[in-house]
Motif scaffolding. Structure first.
Motif, PDB file in Angstrom:
ATOM      1  N   TYR A  44      13.131 -15.754  56.028  1.00 58.24           N
ATOM      2  CA  TYR A  44      11.885 -15.857  55.256  1.00 58.24           C
ATOM      3  C   TYR A  44      11.972 -17.005  54.254  1.00 58.24           C
ATOM      4  CZ  TYR A  44      14.620 -13.047  51.919  1.00 58.24           C
ATOM      5  OH  TYR A  44      15.607 -12.580  51.087  1.00 58.24           O
ATOM      6  N   SER A  50       7.222 -13.001  50.624  1.00 56.79           N
ATOM      7  CA  SER A  50       8.029 -13.074  51.850  1.00 56.79           C
ATOM      8  C   SER A  50       9.080 -11.973  52.000  1.00 56.79           C
ATOM      9  CB  SER A  50       8.681 -14.457  51.973  1.00 56.79           C
ATOM     10  OG  SER A  50       7.702 -15.437  52.231  1.00 56.79           O
ATOM     11  N   ALA A  54       9.098  -9.580  55.244  1.00 57.38           N
ATOM     12  CA  ALA A  54      10.258  -9.647  56.147  1.00 57.38           C
ATOM     13  C   ALA A  54      10.918  -8.278  56.294  1.00 57.38           C
ATOM     14  CB  ALA A  54      11.265 -10.666  55.629  1.00 57.38           C
ATOM     15  N   VAL A  94       9.302 -15.716  58.505  1.00 60.98           N
ATOM     16  CA  VAL A  94       8.170 -15.377  57.636  1.00 60.98           C
ATOM     17  C   VAL A  94       7.898 -16.574  56.730  1.00 60.98           C
ATOM     18  CG1 VAL A  94       7.334 -13.829  55.817  1.00 60.98           C
ATOM     19  CG2 VAL A  94       8.688 -12.910  57.718  1.00 60.98           C
ATOM     20  N   ASN A 104       0.624 -16.070  53.566  1.00 62.06           N
ATOM     21  CA  ASN A 104       1.909 -15.999  54.248  1.00 62.06           C
ATOM     22  C   ASN A 104       1.646 -15.968  55.751  1.00 62.06           C
ATOM     23  OD1 ASN A 104       4.742 -15.882  54.590  1.00 62.06           O
ATOM     24  ND2 ASN A 104       4.903 -14.663  52.709  1.00 62.06           N
TER      25      ASN A 104
END
Length: 452
Positions: A44, A50, A54, A94, A104
């Motif tokens: 990530y 993140s 993740a 990610v 994201n």
């Protein structure tokens, strides 16, 4: 459920309404069911959302029976590297790259880090997310995996360490993840790094890391000049793209870097195939031929370039958008290998970056990519083609339309993601002609757009 985060090549959306841990967990389950993966790399980027996304993704992967190998905070290319290097069944990064900080996303690959996009599994994963899930009879296990040392060793394998000499390089990570890698590489290289916006910070205190925006370039250019650096390098957030500045702080169009890297790589390999995109081509063709290589044109976009590289066993592939692909890097793109190769070239040749690039700009001046919002892109492109193909030397449809004359050429193509048309023009050693034809084409596009 809002699945608008699923795009043609990857996932990207606003957090939490378009992407959140609940959806991420389902995506993990769907990924395993659709791909059959048993061992999956997860990494990530530096975005604040993140780690949670993740973690949820990993839970979904394990619930569906896959073992998760967590490489932690990293760049997209480390997921590519780890997936191929450790012979995993797949990998998920990610990241939302250079999107706004409240966004994201995910980039997915299968075995050998082959991209998973809408034409080979991503749409099936999206559709599967909507159905109910049951747990696998046996849960997958979780294992942290340290990949930085193997990755650094791999990067250093691209350059001849003995030929490197001390020099100063300005580096701008944009508060993304690239600084972490520079700190590791620094211990093995004779370079002094001037570090700008170096610390990873998902708040993006200096704006979203996207060096392609002109307003984001000055800080790198200023650092080069202030510190007398031989060049400047800037990365996007997940550092799969890198951007170059010469010793005068001038931003260098990615097109000329493709030619430089093709030349440098072919010198090392003694020939081979090079894949390039159709937007601007003459400089690349010229340099590849001179270095004993074979240039092959591919449709723009990482999935197309990577597949063509595999088909042709090409040593290097480059796009003017600052994506550079390497056969020994599982045919994937890296934002670290390119600058190492350019630094090596500066050390070996004793030339400045501007002197290496100036001759190429003079030989093949280019407009750079110009975007225009157009109501009916196919209609405008067809009208331009009808007008300009008369008397043309060559007309190609590898990506949009490329029309070539003796002393100038252009490519006009639609964006895959927005209602814009992208224009690139180049000439043979004639800047006024290139500028004249660029203005002429833009005026014609505006006229056609107004006519509707």
């Amino acid at each position: 459920m809002d699945l608008s985060c699923f795009k043609a090549y990857d996932l990207r959306g606003r957090v939490p309404d378009q992407l959140n841990p609940i959806l991420a967990e389902k995506i993990g389950r769907a990924y395993v069911e659709i791909t059959g993966a048993k061992k999956v790399i997860v990494g990530y980027d530096i975005r604040l959302s993140s780690p949670d996304i993740a973690e949820a993704l990993s839970s979904g992967l394990m619930a569906a029976g896959a073992d998760v190998f967590d490489i932690g905070l990293c760049g997209t290319e480390q997921v590519y590297f780890a997936t191929s290097h450790y012979k995993m069944d797949g990998g998920i990064m990610v990241t939302a790259s250079h999107n706004p900080k409240d966004h994201n996303g995910m980039k997915m690959v299968g075995p050998e880090s082959r991209p998973i996009s809408s034409d080979n599994g991503l749409n099936e994963i999206r559709d599967r997310v909507l159905e109910p899930f049951g747990d696998a009879p046996e849960q997958g296990r979780y294992e942290p995996l340290e990949v930085m040392s193997a990755y650094i060793d791999h990067l250093l394998g691209y350059v001849d360490a003995v030929s490197l000499t001390p020099m100063t390089i300005a580096v701008n990570a944009g508060n993304g993840g690239a600084g972490l890698v520079i700190d590791e590489l620094e211990q093995h290289l004779p370079f002094e790094f001037v570090k700008v916006h170096h610390e990873p910070d998902g708040h993006f205190p200096n704006g979203v890391p996207n060096p392609i925006l002109p307003e984001n370039r000055a800080v790198t250019a200023d650092a080069v000049i202030a510190e007398g650096a031989v060049m400047g390098i800037a990365w996007d957030g997940d550092y799969d793209r890198c951007f170059f500045f010469d010793e005068n702080g001038r931003f260098i169009e990615g097109y000329y870097i493709v030619g430089l890297l093709a030349d440098q790589f072919l010198r090392k390999t003694g020939g081979g195939k090079v894949i390039h995109d159709p937007r601007l081509t003459w400089n690349t063709l010229d340099l590849v031929e001179a270095a004993g290589g074979e240039a092959i044109e591919s449709k723009t976009g990482h999935a197309f370039i990577k597949q063509r590289m595999r088909d042709e066993d090409a040593v290097y592939g480059g796009e003017m958008s600052a994506h550079h692909y390497f056969r020994d890097f599982a045919y994937c793109d890296s934002g670290m290998i390119p600058w190492l190769l350019v630094a090596e070239r500066l050390c070996q040749s004793g030339q400045t970056l501007s002197s290496l690039i100036d001759a190429r700009i003079e030989a093949y001046p280019a407009s750079g990519e110009i975007n225009r919002t157009i109501a009916d892109p196919p209609k405008v492109i067809a009208a331009i083609e009808a007008k300009y193909s008369v008397g043309a030397k060559n007309v190609s449809h590898v990506d949009g339309v490329s029309i070539e004359f003796d002393d100038w050429r252009f490519n006009l193509r639609m964006s895959n993601t927005e209602p814009v048309v992208r224009l690139n023009v180049e000439s043979r050693a004639d800047i006024p002609l290139m500028e004249e034809k660029t203005a002429e084409l833009l005026a014609e596009m505006d006229r056609l757009n107004k006519e509707g």
